[in-house]
Design a protein around this motif. Sequence first.
Motif, mmCIF file in Angstrom:
data_model
loop_
_atom_site.group_PDB
_atom_site.id
_atom_site.type_symbol
_atom_site.label_atom_id
_atom_site.label_comp_id
_atom_site.label_asym_id
_atom_site.label_seq_id
_atom_site.Cartn_x
_atom_site.Cartn_y
_atom_site.Cartn_z
ATOM 1 N N LEU A 31 25.289 -15.647 -47.820
ATOM 2 C CA LEU A 31 26.281 -16.340 -48.633
ATOM 3 C C LEU A 31 27.700 -15.889 -48.289
ATOM 4 O O LEU A 31 28.616 -16.711 -48.195
ATOM 5 C CB LEU A 31 25.990 -16.112 -50.124
ATOM 6 C CG LEU A 31 26.974 -16.755 -51.110
ATOM 7 C CD1 LEU A 31 27.230 -18.220 -50.785
ATOM 8 C CD2 LEU A 31 26.455 -16.603 -52.539
ATOM 9 N N TRP A 32 27.896 -14.582 -48.091
ATOM 10 C CA TRP A 32 29.227 -14.115 -47.688
ATOM 11 C C TRP A 32 29.656 -14.740 -46.365
ATOM 12 O O TRP A 32 30.830 -15.085 -46.176
ATOM 13 C CB TRP A 32 29.232 -12.587 -47.548
ATOM 14 C CG TRP A 32 29.381 -11.816 -48.824
ATOM 15 C CD1 TRP A 32 28.465 -10.998 -49.401
ATOM 16 C CD2 TRP A 32 30.528 -11.782 -49.683
ATOM 17 N NE1 TRP A 32 28.960 -10.460 -50.564
ATOM 18 C CE2 TRP A 32 30.226 -10.910 -50.753
ATOM 19 C CE3 TRP A 32 31.783 -12.384 -49.640
ATOM 20 C CZ2 TRP A 32 31.129 -10.641 -51.782
ATOM 21 C CZ3 TRP A 32 32.689 -12.116 -50.668
ATOM 22 C CH2 TRP A 32 32.357 -11.258 -51.720
ATOM 23 N N ALA A 67 30.302 -18.607 -47.068
ATOM 24 C CA ALA A 67 31.488 -18.769 -47.904
ATOM 25 C C ALA A 67 32.739 -18.270 -47.194
ATOM 26 O O ALA A 67 33.840 -18.815 -47.391
ATOM 27 C CB ALA A 67 31.296 -18.021 -49.229
ATOM 28 N N TYR A 122 33.813 -20.937 -44.832
ATOM 29 C CA TYR A 122 34.374 -22.007 -45.662
ATOM 30 C C TYR A 122 35.785 -21.632 -46.126
ATOM 31 O O TYR A 122 36.709 -22.456 -46.108
ATOM 32 C CB TYR A 122 33.444 -22.205 -46.859
ATOM 33 C CG TYR A 122 33.727 -23.376 -47.760
ATOM 34 C CD1 TYR A 122 32.990 -24.556 -47.649
ATOM 35 C CD2 TYR A 122 34.683 -23.304 -48.758
ATOM 36 C CE1 TYR A 122 33.210 -25.621 -48.506
ATOM 37 C CE2 TYR A 122 34.921 -24.361 -49.616
ATOM 38 C CZ TYR A 122 34.177 -25.520 -49.486
ATOM 39 O OH TYR A 122 34.403 -26.573 -50.332
ATOM 40 N N ALA A 123 35.961 -20.349 -46.533
ATOM 41 C CA ALA A 123 37.252 -19.902 -47.057
ATOM 42 C C ALA A 123 38.339 -19.961 -45.993
ATOM 43 O O ALA A 123 39.512 -20.213 -46.310
ATOM 44 C CB ALA A 123 37.122 -18.476 -47.601
ATOM 45 N N TRP A 164 38.537 -9.990 -51.103
ATOM 46 C CA TRP A 164 37.251 -10.515 -50.617
ATOM 47 C C TRP A 164 36.450 -9.408 -49.927
ATOM 48 O O TRP A 164 35.265 -9.209 -50.215
ATOM 49 C CB TRP A 164 37.544 -11.667 -49.658
ATOM 50 C CG TRP A 164 36.359 -12.354 -49.054
ATOM 51 C CD1 TRP A 164 35.655 -11.972 -47.958
ATOM 52 C CD2 TRP A 164 35.768 -13.581 -49.505
ATOM 53 N NE1 TRP A 164 34.658 -12.868 -47.686
ATOM 54 C CE2 TRP A 164 34.696 -13.872 -48.616
ATOM 55 C CE3 TRP A 164 36.025 -14.459 -50.539
ATOM 56 C CZ2 TRP A 164 33.895 -15.010 -48.767
ATOM 57 C CZ3 TRP A 164 35.232 -15.591 -50.687
ATOM 58 C CH2 TRP A 164 34.189 -15.856 -49.808
ATOM 59 N N PRO A 193 35.473 -21.003 -52.715
ATOM 60 C CA PRO A 193 34.647 -19.946 -52.101
ATOM 61 C C PRO A 193 34.561 -18.699 -52.971
ATOM 62 O O PRO A 193 33.533 -18.000 -52.978
ATOM 63 C CB PRO A 193 35.343 -19.656 -50.772
ATOM 64 C CG PRO A 193 36.733 -20.177 -50.928
ATOM 65 C CD PRO A 193 36.640 -21.334 -51.867
ATOM 66 N N ALA A 247 31.931 -19.311 -55.522
ATOM 67 C CA ALA A 247 30.599 -19.246 -54.921
ATOM 68 C C ALA A 247 30.076 -17.818 -54.888
ATOM 69 O O ALA A 247 28.909 -17.558 -55.224
ATOM 70 C CB ALA A 247 30.632 -19.834 -53.513
ATOM 71 N N VAL A 248 30.912 -16.867 -54.502
ATOM 72 C CA VAL A 248 30.434 -15.482 -54.417
ATOM 73 C C VAL A 248 30.416 -14.806 -55.779
ATOM 74 O O VAL A 248 29.586 -13.929 -56.035
ATOM 75 C CB VAL A 248 31.265 -14.664 -53.406
ATOM 76 C CG1 VAL A 248 31.102 -15.231 -52.005
ATOM 77 C CG2 VAL A 248 32.736 -14.609 -53.778
ATOM 78 N N GLY A 253 25.584 -20.665 -54.651
ATOM 79 C CA GLY A 253 26.672 -20.634 -53.682
ATOM 80 C C GLY A 253 26.871 -21.979 -53.024
ATOM 81 O O GLY A 253 28.002 -22.472 -52.900
ATOM 82 N N LEU A 288 30.168 -24.634 -53.245
ATOM 83 C CA LEU A 288 30.824 -25.177 -52.054
ATOM 84 C C LEU A 288 30.790 -26.698 -52.055
ATOM 85 O O LEU A 288 31.706 -27.350 -51.533
ATOM 86 C CB LEU A 288 30.147 -24.639 -50.793
ATOM 87 C CG LEU A 288 30.202 -23.126 -50.552
ATOM 88 C CD1 LEU A 288 29.696 -22.800 -49.142
ATOM 89 C CD2 LEU A 288 31.598 -22.564 -50.750
ATOM 90 N N TRP A 344 28.900 -25.444 -45.509
ATOM 91 C CA TRP A 344 28.215 -26.019 -46.665
ATOM 92 C C TRP A 344 26.844 -26.555 -46.282
ATOM 93 O O TRP A 344 25.847 -26.296 -46.982
ATOM 94 C CB TRP A 344 29.093 -27.129 -47.255
ATOM 95 C CG TRP A 344 28.367 -28.068 -48.159
ATOM 96 C CD1 TRP A 344 27.917 -27.815 -49.419
ATOM 97 C CD2 TRP A 344 28.003 -29.426 -47.866
ATOM 98 N NE1 TRP A 344 27.293 -28.928 -49.933
ATOM 99 C CE2 TRP A 344 27.338 -29.928 -49.007
ATOM 100 C CE3 TRP A 344 28.185 -30.261 -46.763
ATOM 101 C CZ2 TRP A 344 26.848 -31.236 -49.069
ATOM 102 C CZ3 TRP A 344 27.703 -31.554 -46.826
ATOM 103 C CH2 TRP A 344 27.036 -32.036 -47.953
#
Length: 556
Positions: free
Chosen positions: A85-86, A89, A92-93, A110, A235, A238-239, A336, A340, A435
Amino acid sequence: MAGLSASDLMLLAAVLVPLVLALAAIKPFVRRRVDVLLLVAPLPGLLAAVAVPLGQSVLVVPSPFRLTFALDLPGAVLLGGAALLWLAAGAYAVCYLRSDPARGAFSVWWLLTLAGSFAVFLVADVASFYLAYALVSFSAFGLATHDDTVAARRAGRVYLALTVFGEALLIAAFVMLAASVTEPNPLIRDAVAGLPASPWRGAILALLLVGFGMKMGLFPLHVWMPLAHAVAPVPGSAVLSGIVVKAGLIGLIRFLPAGTPWFDWGAGLLAAGLFTAFYGVAIGLTQRHPKRVLAYSTVSQMGVVAAVLGVGLKTGDATVPVLAAFYGFNHMLLKGAMFLTVGVAAACPRRRLVPVLVVAAVLGLSLAGLPFTGGALAKFAVKEPVGDGLAGLLLALSAVGTTVLMARYVLLLADVGAGATATGGSVAPGLRVPWAVLSAAAVGLPFALFTAVTGTSLALLFSLDTLIKGLWPVALGLGVAALIYQKPPKFVEVPAGDILVAAAPLARLYQHVRDGAVLLDTLLRRWSTAALALVLLALVLGYVMAGVAFPPHSAP
């Protein structure tokens, strides 16, 4: 570092690499490479989860301070899910925050949160766990308040207040827990082994359940979730929802005694979890933004996990912690991916929104336990220890509520997409690819882990009886959703934070008490008043001491 094996180094790198990158990112020229930082930092954690043998441990700092890293099955499952997930994400970030002037500061928070989240899954001694837990807790504040709006600042204040409260309870529990062990900083397993003989075992359990329950979002300590998740960047949400809340889960897995029945405490945790599961659904249905719906869904799902852990504590079933970790892994990836999805829908041209909504629906139904999805495996894993009694029925009914709530999420997502201002032909690849990959992993990856984690054959999942048990809550939930949304009722939206609004009169009372205390302090600081108070205090103390020295019955 001489004497360390490759496995030892991988365990250390999982925490040290993101921590060093976070410290380096304090420098502006490093922060400018935020894309590289966010993509590289999770890789050591993913490598450790996949390649390090279970049971591997390394003593980094000897006694009396002791810093110990170890990898067990629950830690490996959650570490691997968190790393995925990190990674998704983070990619994505990079695209999502490309034009944000404060993205460098965001990257520092982060990376610190990432390092803390990996550490809580790996550290094996009491003091180090507390430090790791504090790191992930306080660093997440920066993710929640990044946008620096009025709502973000309010969410940050509530989150910080509850975090400090929870940390205070936990440090008290850890001190009492460690007191039963002769070592200055014991391993968690040794400290927990001494819990049954501790004269403070009731107080310790109460402090642990409330402290970790705050992070998981159990009622009534859940109020930070809908506030923080709704205002954080996508993002970040999500985390926060997928990973940060799992610090509370791993805390309960690590510190609750496994293998010994604690009936009353287990029944209490089971009841609190079930109530939270239904409460999260009920309040979530009134929300008008998909991120707040997802936040209350997380409250509900963490209630389910708490209920399962309560069953394990009640019966002394030592297999429950691993099954709860597997459920947490599934929720981690699904939630997560669903957060997204909100960002993808907002950036998607209306004419291309349907595929996004289809993916969102599949993710939501997987969370509810739709057969042939990863969510069905997670539901099946925790159903066996819960059984088919009242608790099992209530958990099945909570899946009905989850289905209705996910229908609400998809409908609100359609509104977000319909109001999107995107004019391009498609969503930017920097958003779309992470995603899509995370969504596919959320639905399919539990199949690869199920047998290894639970020891159960996948063939059992495809029996007619199992399929019916998994299908009826989803089918009933879809039927209820169709009836409700055929003529959508006008929900009165409960403000995010719900009980905080109801407690507003108490806040005003607190303000009056605080103002009174400030006024009293101002008066006491005046020399004349302070001198008079000091004289009166001296007279009272003299009277008391005279009574002690010459009690009335001592006269001849």
